[in-house]
Design a protein around this motif. Structure first.
Motif, short mmCIF file in Angstrom:
data_model
loop_
_atom_site.label_atom_id
_atom_site.label_comp_id
_atom_site.label_asym_id
_atom_site.label_seq_id
_atom_site.Cartn_x
_atom_site.Cartn_y
_atom_site.Cartn_z
N PRO A 128 0.82 -1.22 0.00
CA PRO A 128 0.00 0.00 0.00
C PRO A 128 0.85 1.26 0.00
CG PRO A 128 -0.84 -1.59 1.58
CD PRO A 128 0.45 -2.14 1.06
N GLN A 129 2.02 1.19 0.67
CA GLN A 129 2.83 2.39 0.76
C GLN A 129 3.45 2.76 -0.59
OE1 GLN A 129 6.27 2.19 3.25
NE2 GLN A 129 6.64 0.05 2.81
N PRO B 131 8.92 5.40 6.38
CA PRO B 131 8.15 4.38 5.67
C PRO B 131 7.49 3.43 6.67
CG PRO B 131 10.48 3.89 5.55
CD PRO B 131 10.36 5.20 6.28
N ASN B 132 6.60 2.61 6.15
CA ASN B 132 6.02 1.56 6.98
C ASN B 132 7.06 0.46 7.14
OD1 ASN B 132 4.63 -0.64 8.05
ND2 ASN B 132 2.70 0.06 7.14
#
Lengths: 410, 154
Positions: free
Chosen positions: B40-41, B89-90
């Motif tokens: 998703p990121q 970021p994730n």
């Protein structure tokens, strides 16, 4: 477990000294001239005492704290909270829920959802609602300020992408190392224009329709958690931190002043200080440039919220104790220098690195604390840089007699 | 997390083949390029890919400005990731199965919010920065291709 986790079994010495120091702040009137006297300045509406101390758990090292009053909006129902970390490396006022006796109203978005924030520091994430409070610090006040309440039981469920943004949950006073944090860095808010139009991944702001149903959301700039200084009626273009110097072997506590405004009062004139510009665009937006060991480090910053100077120097020995992982432990105190890149020319800054393992257990201040910097292109000038200096932080979009923010001057 | 079945051809041969605007989304630390993650990121992210000696680099520019680079060896396995930009970021996605190891090894109770280093025999994570400016790298030291050092991971 880090060596900096000093469990609170050190006896009462540190606490007793903290109290004593806090009560003797103010008075010598220094600080209106740049370069010379540092330390506490005379009491004034725009001055609040700041102290590097052991903090709420009596185990902090090189962490600067102050006291903030928050009131339910539009009322005189207020609470004064000490041990709020002073951080020029972040933006916004955030308070740990367990220290609050008042319940602040959560900011509602236009669709009625509650606004809840995931604040990511490098070491941890802090989840909690954005609420509205009137904020008073010394004689400065701002009304209806969005502030974050961290670890608020009204929103107990941390989204997985928030908890994936950093390794540790920081939603208790012990984990956070403070009762709260006041981010007074050189930008006006914690996200800015990007968050008004887009949602980063992971999100910073979430719209919560229930206590656990939260999705990332855009947020108008006025609802983002701001650098609260920008909302003061006056003295709102930046801040100045003055701290006395500390002996190289360290000391128990160190007390100075946080002055609001630059060139707005008789106690915050710019004088002839050294102005370090902060990039406002491009790859290195938000950073200063430091030249160290021949390398030009364009992702550098000056940050009261970093507890040491962090840089890469392969000639320095790192600490053998795994509890000091990433910190330097030279066999003797080592004197070094770096160059601040100015608008024109450079300015040399000398600093010392001493063994992190040699800190006196009774001390909460250690100017020689240094560590490796995981950022290959960065020098992080932490709180030791502020010792013995008067450091001004001018906010982006504001001007002073020394120039236009954002800049750091000393 | 879902995975794209699509797989890009390995760019064999020359030391530097050049830059390719790739069909690849991205991969995760320790996983193979065949398990390409449609994270998703990475939605709306722009991606480019370069070949550098014994490894290749996927560079992902997120709309937020954060850049994530993922380093894959000749075996197709991602041995390192780096990132820098205004938003973290994730890491649970970027580090994949190593995120929990990172979180478990991260020392708690420090007063240093702005740097984190975890160094074990099979995982190194080094992160720094502050609000609106983050940077970091993570790599698997035992999986670094011959001749590649941490300093090459920018």
């Amino acid at each position: 477990m880090s060596a900096y986790f000093r469990i609170a079994q050190r006896g009462c010495l540190g606490v007793a000294l903290c109290v004593g120091m806090a009560s003797c702040g103010g008075g010598d009137g220094l600080g209106s001239n740049s370069g010379s006297g540092t330390g506490p300045v005379a009491a004034a509406n725009n001055v609040v005492s700041v102290t590097a101390s052991g903090g709420p758990s009596n185990n902090a090292l090189n962490v600067l704290y102050t006291t903030v009053t928050v009131c339910l909006p539009g009322t005189s129902t207020c609470q004064t909270i000490d041990n709020i970390q002073v951080d020029t490396g972040s933006y916004g006022l955030r308070i740990l829920a367990p220290v609050l006796t008042l319940t602040f109203p959560v900011l509602a978005l236009s669709n009625g959802s509650a606004l809840v924030e995931c604040t990511s520091f490098v070491d941890g994430y802090s989840w909690g609602p954005v609420t509205i409070a009137d904020v008073t610090i010394s004689g400065e006040s701002a009304s209806s300020v969005p502030i974050q309440i961290i670890g608020d039981s009204r929103y107990p469920t941390v989204p997985t992408d928030c908890s994936g943004s950093a390794p540790l949950a920081e939603d208790t006073v012990a984990a956070f190392g403070a009762n709260g944090i006041i981010g007074i860095g050189p930008l006006p808010s914690d996200c800015g224009e990007f968050c008004t139009e887009s949602v980063p991944e992971p999100a910073i702001y979430y719209a919560c329709s229930t206590e656990s149903n939260c999705t990332g959301t855009t947020v108008p700039e006025a609802s983002q958690v701001p650098n609260p200084v920008t909302l003061f009626a006056t003295d709102n273009n930046g801040t100045i931190i003055t701290l006395p110097s500390a002996p190289s072997t360290g000391t128990t506590t160190l007390t100075g002043s946080l002055i609001f405004g630059i060139d707005t009062e008789s106690n915050n004139a710019s004088g002839t200080e050294t102005v370090v510009p902060i990039a406002t665009s491009g790859t290195y937006a938000g950073f200063i440039t430091t030249i160290f060991n021949g390398a030009t480090l364009a992702e550098s910053f000056i940050d009261s919220g970093s507890n040491g100077n962090f840089f890469t120097d392969s000639s320095l020995t790192t600490c053998p104790d795994s509890g000091f992982s990433g910190f330097y432990c030279p066999s003797s105190t080592t004197s070094l220098s770096g160059e601040m890149q100015l608008a024109s020319g450079t300015s040399t800054v000398d600093f010392d690195v001493a063994s992190a393992e040699q800190i006196n257990a009774a001390y909460f201040v250690y100017p020689g604390l240094g560590g490796t910097n995981p950022m290959p292109n960065s020098f992080d000038w932490g709180l030791p840089f502020f010792f013995g200096r008067r450091v001004a932080t001018a906010i982006d979009g504001y001007t002073t007699s020394a120039g236009s923010g954002p800049y750091i001057a000393f | 997390m879902t995975y794209m079945a699509q797989k890009c051809a390995w760019l064999a041969g020359a030391a530097i083949v050049g830059t390719l605007w790739s069909c690849i989304a991205s991969a995760t630390l320790g996983e193979t390029e065949s398990s390409i993650a449609a994270e998703p990121q990475l939605a709306n992210a722009s991606i480019k890919e370069t070949m550098q000696g014994s490894y290749r680099v996927h560079e992902v520019q997120q709309p937020s400005g954060t850049v994530i680079r993922e380093y894959a060896g000749i075996d197709g396995k991602v041995f390192a990731v780096t990132w820098h930009g205004p938003f973290s970021p994730n890491l649970r996605q970027t580090l994949g199965s190593y995120f929990d190891q990172y979180a478990a090894a991260a020392p708690a109770g420090r007063q240093d919010r702005n740097h984190m280093q975890v160094r074990t025999s099979n995982l190194v994570v080094q992160v720094g920065g502050h609000m609106r400016a983050y940077s970091g790298r993570a790599y698997l030291p035992q999986a670094l291709p011959s001749g590649v050092t941490a300093g090459d991971l920018e």
